[in-house]
Motif scaffolding. Structure first.
Motif, short mmCIF file in Angstrom:
data_model
loop_
_atom_site.label_atom_id
_atom_site.label_comp_id
_atom_site.label_asym_id
_atom_site.label_seq_id
_atom_site.Cartn_x
_atom_site.Cartn_y
_atom_site.Cartn_z
N SER A 124 20.00 -4.74 -5.07
CA SER A 124 18.74 -5.16 -5.66
C SER A 124 17.61 -5.46 -4.72
CB SER A 124 19.16 -6.34 -6.43
OG SER A 124 20.07 -5.82 -7.58
N HIS A 125 18.07 -6.04 -3.64
CA HIS A 125 17.14 -6.56 -2.58
C HIS A 125 16.35 -5.35 -1.77
CE1 HIS A 125 15.41 -8.98 0.33
NE2 HIS A 125 16.03 -8.24 1.35
N ALA A 126 17.55 -4.55 -1.68
CA ALA A 126 17.06 -3.21 -0.95
C ALA A 126 15.87 -2.42 -1.65
CB ALA A 126 18.00 -2.35 -0.58
N ASP A 127 16.47 -2.53 -3.20
CA ASP A 127 15.35 -1.62 -3.80
C ASP A 127 14.03 -2.63 -4.11
OD1 ASP A 127 17.11 0.13 -4.76
OD2 ASP A 127 17.94 -0.85 -6.44
N ALA A 128 13.99 -3.92 -4.22
CA ALA A 128 12.81 -4.55 -4.18
C ALA A 128 11.95 -4.34 -2.93
CB ALA A 128 13.26 -5.88 -4.28
N GLN A 129 12.80 -4.51 -1.78
CA GLN A 129 12.31 -4.27 -0.68
C GLN A 129 11.53 -2.97 -0.42
OE1 GLN A 129 14.72 -4.93 2.83
NE2 GLN A 129 13.19 -5.09 4.28
N GLN A 130 12.14 -1.85 -0.99
CA GLN A 130 11.46 -0.54 -0.78
C GLN A 130 10.48 -0.53 -1.87
OE1 GLN A 130 12.79 2.18 1.14
NE2 GLN A 130 10.72 2.95 0.21
N ARG A 131 10.38 -0.95 -2.88
CA ARG A 131 9.23 -1.01 -3.92
C ARG A 131 8.04 -1.73 -3.07
NH1 ARG A 131 13.08 -1.76 -7.51
NH2 ARG A 131 12.86 -4.25 -7.92
N SER A 132 8.30 -2.79 -2.35
CA SER A 132 7.31 -3.57 -1.75
C SER A 132 6.91 -2.78 -0.45
CB SER A 132 7.79 -4.78 -1.19
OG SER A 132 7.02 -5.61 -0.22
N LEU A 133 7.67 -2.18 0.49
CA LEU A 133 7.28 -1.19 1.19
C LEU A 133 6.47 0.02 0.64
CD1 LEU A 133 10.08 -0.91 3.76
CD2 LEU A 133 8.00 -1.78 4.28
N ASP A 134 6.53 0.58 -0.53
CA ASP A 134 5.84 1.64 -0.96
C ASP A 134 4.54 1.12 -1.48
OD1 ASP A 134 8.07 3.35 -0.78
OD2 ASP A 134 8.59 3.02 -2.66
N VAL A 135 4.59 -0.03 -2.32
CA VAL A 135 3.27 -0.71 -2.71
C VAL A 135 2.31 -0.95 -1.33
CG1 VAL A 135 2.17 -2.86 -3.60
CG2 VAL A 135 4.05 -1.57 -4.50
N THR A 136 2.82 -1.34 -0.40
CA THR A 136 2.16 -1.91 1.03
C THR A 136 1.49 -0.39 1.50
OG1 THR A 136 3.35 -3.65 1.29
CG2 THR A 136 2.11 -3.00 3.15
N ARG A 137 2.37 0.63 1.45
CA ARG A 137 2.32 1.85 2.07
C ARG A 137 0.76 2.50 1.33
NH1 ARG A 137 6.43 6.48 3.93
NH2 ARG A 137 6.05 5.73 5.95
N ARG A 138 1.09 2.37 0.04
CA ARG A 138 0.14 3.16 -0.79
C ARG A 138 -1.23 2.15 -0.42
NH1 ARG A 138 4.23 3.44 -4.76
NH2 ARG A 138 3.71 1.74 -5.69
N ALA A 139 -1.09 0.97 -0.65
CA ALA A 139 -2.33 0.07 -0.34
C ALA A 139 -3.01 0.47 0.93
CB ALA A 139 -2.12 -1.43 -0.13
N LEU A 140 -2.38 0.50 2.08
CA LEU A 140 -2.93 0.91 3.44
C LEU A 140 -3.63 2.30 3.39
CD1 LEU A 140 -0.38 -0.94 5.79
CD2 LEU A 140 -2.58 -1.75 5.34
N ASP A 141 -2.56 3.14 2.79
CA ASP A 141 -3.08 4.44 2.57
C ASP A 141 -4.74 4.56 2.06
OD1 ASP A 141 -1.13 6.07 4.12
OD2 ASP A 141 -0.25 6.38 1.99
N SER A 142 -4.67 3.90 0.60
CA SER A 142 -5.90 3.82 0.05
C SER A 142 -7.12 3.19 0.78
CB SER A 142 -5.73 2.86 -1.15
OG SER A 142 -6.86 2.92 -1.88
N TYR A 143 -6.64 1.94 1.64
CA TYR A 143 -7.76 1.45 2.60
C TYR A 143 -8.14 2.38 3.76
CZ TYR A 143 -9.52 -1.86 6.01
OH TYR A 143 -10.35 -2.39 7.08
N LEU A 144 -7.15 3.23 4.09
CA LEU A 144 -7.47 4.19 5.16
C LEU A 144 -8.23 5.30 4.61
CD1 LEU A 144 -4.10 4.36 7.34
CD2 LEU A 144 -6.23 3.27 7.92
N ASP A 145 -7.92 5.61 3.40
CA ASP A 145 -8.83 6.59 2.83
C ASP A 145 -10.18 6.14 2.59
OD1 ASP A 145 -6.68 8.41 2.49
OD2 ASP A 145 -6.22 7.87 0.26
#
Length: 182
Positions: free
Chosen positions: A45-66
């Motif tokens: 569960s922790h790994a899943d939550a961490q993965q979702r957090s990484l995905d959200v952060t990655r999308r946010a940074l991608d959006s920022y770079l876009d």
């Protein structure tokens, strides 16, 4: 032997203690197994939550770079380098998380395997101890019965001997009295 025999009672108490020890060990191992399963589930569960957090952060940074690419003219080359470095870091973090989870799962599995081997070994030892206990009980009770029979026989023999000795003394006393009266 009767039920009120203190030796038999002591052996029965020891047998019950062995059975209680076996049950306590089995319950302890079962608790540990459930605890490990809960930890493993928690890690996933922790790994899943961490993965979702990484995905959200990655999308946010991608959006920022876009946004930077669309707003700042000529930033494409610099943003591409940043995006590449960022992707490498996120990929490395995901790989490290996956590796840590796999190692943790392997450790839990190894612990469960070792726990099962331990339970089996303890069970075998308790079985052996119970058999040895039963043998000692049987031998002890047999020894006590034989000793009691021998003591009864000795008592009968000694009573006969005492009776003979008393009769001899009485005969001697009569003879002495007869000699003294004559």
């Amino acid at each position: 032997m009767s039920d009120d025999n203190p030796i038999a009672t002591a052996f029965e108490l020891q047998r019950r203690t062995l059975e209680g020890s076996r049950e306590a060990i089995e319950q302890s191992i079962e608790f540990q197994k459930r605890f490990n399963e809960a930890i493993a589930g928690g890690m996933e569960s922790h790994a899943d939550a961490q993965q979702r957090s990484l995905d959200v952060t990655r999308r946010a940074l991608d959006s920022y770079l876009d946004t930077i690419e669309s707003v700042v003219p000529g930033a494409d080359a610099g943003v591409a380098q940043i995006r590449e470095a960022m992707d490498e870091q996120f990929d490395a973090m995901e790989a490290a998380g996956d590796e840590a989870l796999a190692m943790a799962e392997d450790t839990v599995e190894e612990y469960e395997t070792a726990g099962e081997a331990y339970v089996e070994a303890v069970g075998d030892q308790l079985d052996l101890l119970e058999r040895a206990h039963a043998d000692v009980e049987e031998q002890t009770l047999s020894f006590i019965e034989e000793t009691e029979a021998q003591l009864e026989e000795l008592q009968e023999q000694s009573e006969d001997e005492v009776t003979e000795r008393i009769e001899e003394i009485q005969d001697r006393a009569r003879e002495l009295r007869a000699e003294m009266e004559s």
